[in-house]
Design a protein around this motif. Structure first.
Motif, PDB file in Angstrom:
ATOM      1  N   ASP A 148       0.764  -1.340   0.058  1.00  0.00           N
ATOM      2  CA  ASP A 148       0.030  -0.057   0.023  1.00  0.00           C
ATOM      3  C   ASP A 148       0.931   1.316  -0.052  1.00  0.00           C
ATOM      4  OD1 ASP A 148      -1.842   1.967   0.400  1.00  0.00           O
ATOM      5  OD2 ASP A 148      -3.172   1.015   1.618  1.00  0.00           O
ATOM      6  N   GLU A 149       1.240   1.988  -1.452  1.00  0.00           N
ATOM      7  CA  GLU A 149       1.820   2.969  -1.418  1.00  0.00           C
ATOM      8  C   GLU A 149       1.404   4.111  -0.640  1.00  0.00           C
ATOM      9  OE1 GLU A 149       3.971   5.722  -4.903  1.00  0.00           O
ATOM     10  OE2 GLU A 149       2.922   4.023  -5.364  1.00  0.00           O
ATOM     11  N   VAL A 150       0.071   4.375  -0.199  1.00  0.00           N
ATOM     12  CA  VAL A 150      -0.247   5.495   0.468  1.00  0.00           C
ATOM     13  C   VAL A 150      -0.014   5.257   1.792  1.00  0.00           C
ATOM     14  CG1 VAL A 150      -2.272   6.814   1.033  1.00  0.00           C
ATOM     15  CG2 VAL A 150      -2.076   5.939  -1.532  1.00  0.00           C
ATOM     16  N   ALA A 151      -0.212   4.299   2.424  1.00  0.00           N
ATOM     17  CA  ALA A 151      -0.058   3.720   3.728  1.00  0.00           C
ATOM     18  C   ALA A 151       1.378   4.108   3.881  1.00  0.00           C
ATOM     19  CB  ALA A 151      -0.706   2.648   4.209  1.00  0.00           C
ATOM     20  N   ALA A 152       2.293   3.731   3.107  1.00  0.00           N
ATOM     21  CA  ALA A 152       3.674   3.488   3.165  1.00  0.00           C
ATOM     22  C   ALA A 152       4.315   5.164   3.534  1.00  0.00           C
ATOM     23  CB  ALA A 152       4.445   2.856   2.355  1.00  0.00           C
ATOM     24  N   ALA A 153       3.623   5.875   2.425  1.00  0.00           N
ATOM     25  CA  ALA A 153       4.330   7.369   2.491  1.00  0.00           C
ATOM     26  C   ALA A 153       3.517   7.946   3.898  1.00  0.00           C
ATOM     27  CB  ALA A 153       3.515   8.135   1.300  1.00  0.00           C
ATOM     28  N   ALA A 154       2.532   7.664   4.315  1.00  0.00           N
ATOM     29  CA  ALA A 154       2.000   8.186   5.460  1.00  0.00           C
ATOM     30  C   ALA A 154       2.506   7.921   6.827  1.00  0.00           C
ATOM     31  CB  ALA A 154       0.606   7.772   5.808  1.00  0.00           C
ATOM     32  N   THR A 155       3.110   6.704   6.419  1.00  0.00           N
ATOM     33  CA  THR A 155       3.825   6.090   7.928  1.00  0.00           C
ATOM     34  C   THR A 155       5.681   6.655   7.677  1.00  0.00           C
ATOM     35  OG1 THR A 155       4.540   4.198   6.657  1.00  0.00           O
ATOM     36  CG2 THR A 155       2.562   4.157   8.329  1.00  0.00           C
ATOM     37  N   GLY A 156       5.940   7.526   6.692  1.00  0.00           N
ATOM     38  CA  GLY A 156       7.121   8.116   6.616  1.00  0.00           C
ATOM     39  C   GLY A 156       8.180   7.530   5.626  1.00  0.00           C
ATOM     40  N   VAL A 157       7.789   6.659   4.847  1.00  0.00           N
ATOM     41  CA  VAL A 157       8.674   5.801   3.772  1.00  0.00           C
ATOM     42  C   VAL A 157       8.747   6.809   2.744  1.00  0.00           C
ATOM     43  CG1 VAL A 157       9.017   3.990   2.158  1.00  0.00           C
ATOM     44  CG2 VAL A 157       8.178   3.659   4.365  1.00  0.00           C
ATOM     45  N   ASP A 158       9.886   7.255   2.182  1.00  0.00           N
ATOM     46  CA  ASP A 158      10.273   8.111   1.242  1.00  0.00           C
ATOM     47  C   ASP A 158      10.075   7.320  -0.269  1.00  0.00           C
ATOM     48  OD1 ASP A 158      11.191   9.736  -0.973  1.00  0.00           O
ATOM     49  OD2 ASP A 158      13.059  10.131   0.070  1.00  0.00           O
ATOM     50  N   THR A 159       8.677   7.246  -0.642  1.00  0.00           N
ATOM     51  CA  THR A 159       8.325   6.222  -1.802  1.00  0.00           C
ATOM     52  C   THR A 159       8.835   6.700  -3.094  1.00  0.00           C
ATOM     53  OG1 THR A 159       6.565   7.545  -2.245  1.00  0.00           O
ATOM     54  CG2 THR A 159       6.079   5.880  -0.732  1.00  0.00           C
ATOM     55  N   VAL A 160       9.534   7.977  -3.268  1.00  0.00           N
ATOM     56  CA  VAL A 160      10.228   8.375  -4.474  1.00  0.00           C
ATOM     57  C   VAL A 160      11.626   7.730  -4.237  1.00  0.00           C
ATOM     58  CG1 VAL A 160      11.040  10.267  -5.671  1.00  0.00           C
ATOM     59  CG2 VAL A 160       8.947  10.598  -4.659  1.00  0.00           C
ATOM     60  N   ARG A 161      12.395   7.955  -3.297  1.00  0.00           N
ATOM     61  CA  ARG A 161      13.449   7.390  -3.344  1.00  0.00           C
ATOM     62  C   ARG A 161      13.672   5.958  -3.416  1.00  0.00           C
ATOM     63  NH1 ARG A 161      16.979   7.200   2.488  1.00  0.00           N
ATOM     64  NH2 ARG A 161      18.769   6.117   1.679  1.00  0.00           N
ATOM     65  N   TYR A 162      12.801   5.212  -2.748  1.00  0.00           N
ATOM     66  CA  TYR A 162      13.011   3.801  -2.703  1.00  0.00           C
ATOM     67  C   TYR A 162      12.423   3.024  -4.049  1.00  0.00           C
ATOM     68  CZ  TYR A 162      14.252   3.859   2.085  1.00  0.00           C
ATOM     69  OH  TYR A 162      14.758   3.820   3.212  1.00  0.00           O
ATOM     70  N   LYS A 163      11.260   3.538  -4.879  1.00  0.00           N
ATOM     71  CA  LYS A 163      10.960   3.359  -6.139  1.00  0.00           C
ATOM     72  C   LYS A 163      12.080   3.540  -7.214  1.00  0.00           C
ATOM     73  CE  LYS A 163       6.748   4.587  -7.637  1.00  0.00           C
ATOM     74  NZ  LYS A 163       5.574   5.150  -7.673  1.00  0.00           N
ATOM     75  N   LEU A 164      12.661   4.894  -7.172  1.00  0.00           N
ATOM     76  CA  LEU A 164      13.939   4.821  -8.039  1.00  0.00           C
ATOM     77  C   LEU A 164      15.185   4.144  -7.568  1.00  0.00           C
ATOM     78  CD1 LEU A 164      14.547   8.736  -7.845  1.00  0.00           C
ATOM     79  CD2 LEU A 164      13.715   7.456 -10.062  1.00  0.00           C
ATOM     80  N   MET A 165      15.328   3.469  -6.665  1.00  0.00           N
ATOM     81  CA  MET A 165      16.098   2.468  -6.100  1.00  0.00           C
ATOM     82  C   MET A 165      15.762   1.149  -6.713  1.00  0.00           C
ATOM     83  SD  MET A 165      17.234   3.392  -2.082  1.00  0.00           S
ATOM     84  CE  MET A 165      18.208   1.970  -1.991  1.00  0.00           C
ATOM     85  N   ALA A 166      14.524   0.867  -6.694  1.00  0.00           N
ATOM     86  CA  ALA A 166      14.047  -0.169  -7.313  1.00  0.00           C
ATOM     87  C   ALA A 166      14.202  -0.622  -8.550  1.00  0.00           C
ATOM     88  CB  ALA A 166      12.395  -0.636  -6.884  1.00  0.00           C
ATOM     89  N   PHE A 167      13.885   0.596  -9.328  1.00  0.00           N
ATOM     90  CA  PHE A 167      14.162   0.515 -10.860  1.00  0.00           C
ATOM     91  C   PHE A 167      15.669   0.627 -11.135  1.00  0.00           C
ATOM     92  CE2 PHE A 167       9.997   2.749 -11.573  1.00  0.00           C
ATOM     93  CZ  PHE A 167       9.744   1.644 -12.767  1.00  0.00           C
ATOM     94  N   ALA A 168      16.556   1.102 -10.311  1.00  0.00           N
ATOM     95  CA  ALA A 168      18.113   1.315 -10.592  1.00  0.00           C
ATOM     96  C   ALA A 168      18.774  -0.170 -10.134  1.00  0.00           C
ATOM     97  CB  ALA A 168      18.715   2.582  -9.887  1.00  0.00           C
ATOM     98  N   ILE A 169      18.239  -0.542  -8.932  1.00  0.00           N
ATOM     99  CA  ILE A 169      19.024  -1.920  -8.733  1.00  0.00           C
ATOM    100  C   ILE A 169      18.338  -3.113  -9.244  1.00  0.00           C
ATOM    101  CG2 ILE A 169      19.120  -3.352  -6.815  1.00  0.00           C
ATOM    102  CD1 ILE A 169      18.985  -0.953  -4.704  1.00  0.00           C
ATOM    103  N   GLY A 170      17.309  -3.127  -9.828  1.00  0.00           N
ATOM    104  CA  GLY A 170      16.750  -4.115 -10.655  1.00  0.00           C
ATOM    105  C   GLY A 170      17.479  -4.240 -12.014  1.00  0.00           C
ATOM    106  N   ALA A 171      17.667  -3.110 -12.440  1.00  0.00           N
ATOM    107  CA  ALA A 171      18.324  -2.900 -13.736  1.00  0.00           C
ATOM    108  C   ALA A 171      19.883  -3.222 -13.848  1.00  0.00           C
ATOM    109  CB  ALA A 171      18.442  -1.655 -14.415  1.00  0.00           C
ATOM    110  N   SER A 172      20.421  -3.492 -12.843  1.00  0.00           N
ATOM    111  CA  SER A 172      21.693  -3.701 -12.565  1.00  0.00           C
ATOM    112  C   SER A 172      22.212  -5.026 -13.055  1.00  0.00           C
ATOM    113  CB  SER A 172      22.341  -3.420 -11.071  1.00  0.00           C
ATOM    114  OG  SER A 172      21.766  -4.096 -10.369  1.00  0.00           O
ATOM    115  N   THR A 173      21.463  -6.127 -12.797  1.00  0.00           N
ATOM    116  CA  THR A 173      21.535  -7.247 -13.209  1.00  0.00           C
ATOM    117  C   THR A 173      21.820  -7.523 -14.617  1.00  0.00           C
ATOM    118  OG1 THR A 173      19.552  -7.884 -12.987  1.00  0.00           O
ATOM    119  CG2 THR A 173      20.923  -8.343 -10.961  1.00  0.00           C
TER     120      THR A 173
END
Length: 460
Positions: free
Chosen positions: A319-344
């Motif tokens: 739940d992205e909305v709930a994650a953002a409401a609890t303080g998760v930096d969704t922008v940063r972690y979504k960028l990390m997912a795209f970048a780290i997933g692409a590394s392999t």
């Protein structure tokens, strides 16, 4: 004496007479679920007859139909369909009882196996044995299957591990993942001096690996930055467009990539002065090298899954909305997912280009992105063992069918398998425990469990 005649009362406007309502409620025999199931199974039997029957010919358009429907194949498939239907309809209780007895009988041995598996020493021993089998087992197979292991299975396993980060852990639907594979391959061509545009310095293929990983990381950020507000289908369309941009650039920029002509790429080699070795045509050295890359990727990604970053990805997926409401930096972690997933994909691209020695844009068509996505979903999103199995099995299956099935029809069997899988086991062959629990909660009506889209609203 007057006679009073009674007239039927006028039915209210919009109402239905009782006889008409009874007629509407009547269920004809062909509308009953039992016979509908029989009809679907018979339709499936006809489809399988056409799939496994004679090949068509341009000289006679109806040759295949005549041969299929007048030969024994149709009756064999119809007999199997009717037998399955009869067992399902008339022996369901007996079959369920036998299955329950078998489950109870196996409960004791399975409990002992679980107790043994709880031991760290046992798990370590099993993993070492599996690794030894993966390393030395292919030595006993024929050369063709060794080539398949390197050129297809090992490469797609690497790609599936990376896509699992994006889809299985972060819940971001990516249909253009193979674009990063192309970027890694053309990075190898560029830095080894194979392209018309020369690099500042020509590097060995091994030295290109970290550069290709960094290039794919940057490409992942470039893709992720403008798509942060998108989810589900919209995100999938954007990633599909990203793949088409990369593919068309590789195809049309002839002055940079040689276009459709393709380029030759140098193979892996090591020269330390006192020791020199060059990878040639034998596939096994490439296989062992790729096994090393896969083991390293699994080790790093497993550590990442149980870290703060992995937990943040899980929160975003659920739940992205709930994650953002609890303080998760969704922008940063979504960028990390795209970048780290692409590394392999960068590693896989360099390894593939160096192994085959030649690449062109047709090696990176959109079908490959769809296939890698299917491998991840089939094996089990979010599960490393599931992803390994899904990629290996579904790459092996079309090759195994090559002696019996026409190349044009192989993916039809693969599609049928995926349809059956999504109906009866949507969580995948070896799902993660979290994904299995989410699907059970969704079936019970407790929250949504769609890992590729926004979470649904909860019922209070």
């Amino acid at each position: 004496m007057s006679v009073k005649t009674s007239t039927p009362a006028t039915a209210p406007a919009g109402s239905v007479a009782p006889s008409e309502a009874a007629r509407l409620r009547k269920v004809h025999w062909y509308q009953e679920p039992r016979w509908q199931r029989l009809g679907m199974l018979l339709a499936l039997a006809v489809t399988l007859t056409l799939m496994t029957g004679e090949e068509g010919t341009t000289r006679d358009l109806f040759f295949a139909l005549r041969e299929d429907f007048t030969g024994p194949g149709l009756w064999i498939w119809v007999g199997i369909a009717v037998a399955v239907w009869a067992v399902r309809e008339f022996l369901a209780e007996q079959t369920a009882g036998a299955a329950e007895k078998s489950k109870k009988a196996a409960a004791g041995p399975l409990g002992k196996v679980r107790e043994l598996w709880a031991s760290k020493q046992v798990r370590a021993g099993v993993l070492v044995a599996l690794l030894a089998l993966a390393v030395f087992g292919p030595l006993g197979v024929e050369r063709y299957w060794q080539q398949v292991l390197v050129d297809q299975i090992a490469i797609f396993v690497l790609l599936a591990i990376g896509l699992n980060v994006v889809i299985g852990w972060a819940g971001l639907l990516d249909l253009g993942f193979i674009a990063f594979f192309a970027i890694g391959a053309y990075s190898a061509a560029y830095w080894t001096g194979a392209l018309p545009v020369q690099p500042p310095v020509v590097l060995n293929n091994f030295l290109v690996l970290p550069i290709a990983v960094a290039t794919c990381l940057v490409a992942g950020v470039i893709l992720g930055a403008p798509t942060l507000r998108l989810r589900g289908d919209y995100l999938a369309i954007v990633t599909l467009g990203f793949h088409e941009i990369v593919y068309l650039m590789a195809k049309n920029a002839e002055g940079v990539t040689e276009g459709a002509r393709g380029v030759k790429v140098e193979r892996f080699s090591i020269d330390l002065g006192f020791f020199a070795y060059e990878w040639k045509l034998d596939p096994m050295p490439y296989y062992w090298l790729l096994i090393g890359f896969i083991v390293l990727a699994i080790f790093l990604f497993l550590r990442l899954e149980h870290s703060k970053v992995g937990r943040a990805w899980t929160a975003i997926r659920e739940d992205e909305v709930a994650a953002a409401a609890t303080g998760v930096d969704t922008v940063r972690y979504k960028l990390m997912a795209f970048a780290i997933g692409a590394s392999t994909s960068g590693v896989a691209g360099v390894a593939y280009a160096s192994k085959v020695g030649y690449i062109n844009p047709e090696n990176f068509v959109i079908l490959l992105s769809v296939l890698v996505l299917a491998y991840v979903i089939f094996g089990g999103m979010g599960s490393i063992p599931g992803v390994l199995f899904g990629a290996a099995f579904l790459v092996w299956l079309p090759e195994y069918l090559r002696e019996w099935v026409d190349p044009k029809d192989r993916y039809m069997y693969l599609g049928a398998l995926l349809v059956i899988m999504m109906i009866y086991r949507p969580q995948g062959v070896l799902p993660s425990r979290r994904r299995k629990r989410e699907l059970k909660m969704a079936e019970a009506g407790i929250g949504g469990a769609d890992a590729t889209g926004p979470a649904e609203g909860r019922q209070q």
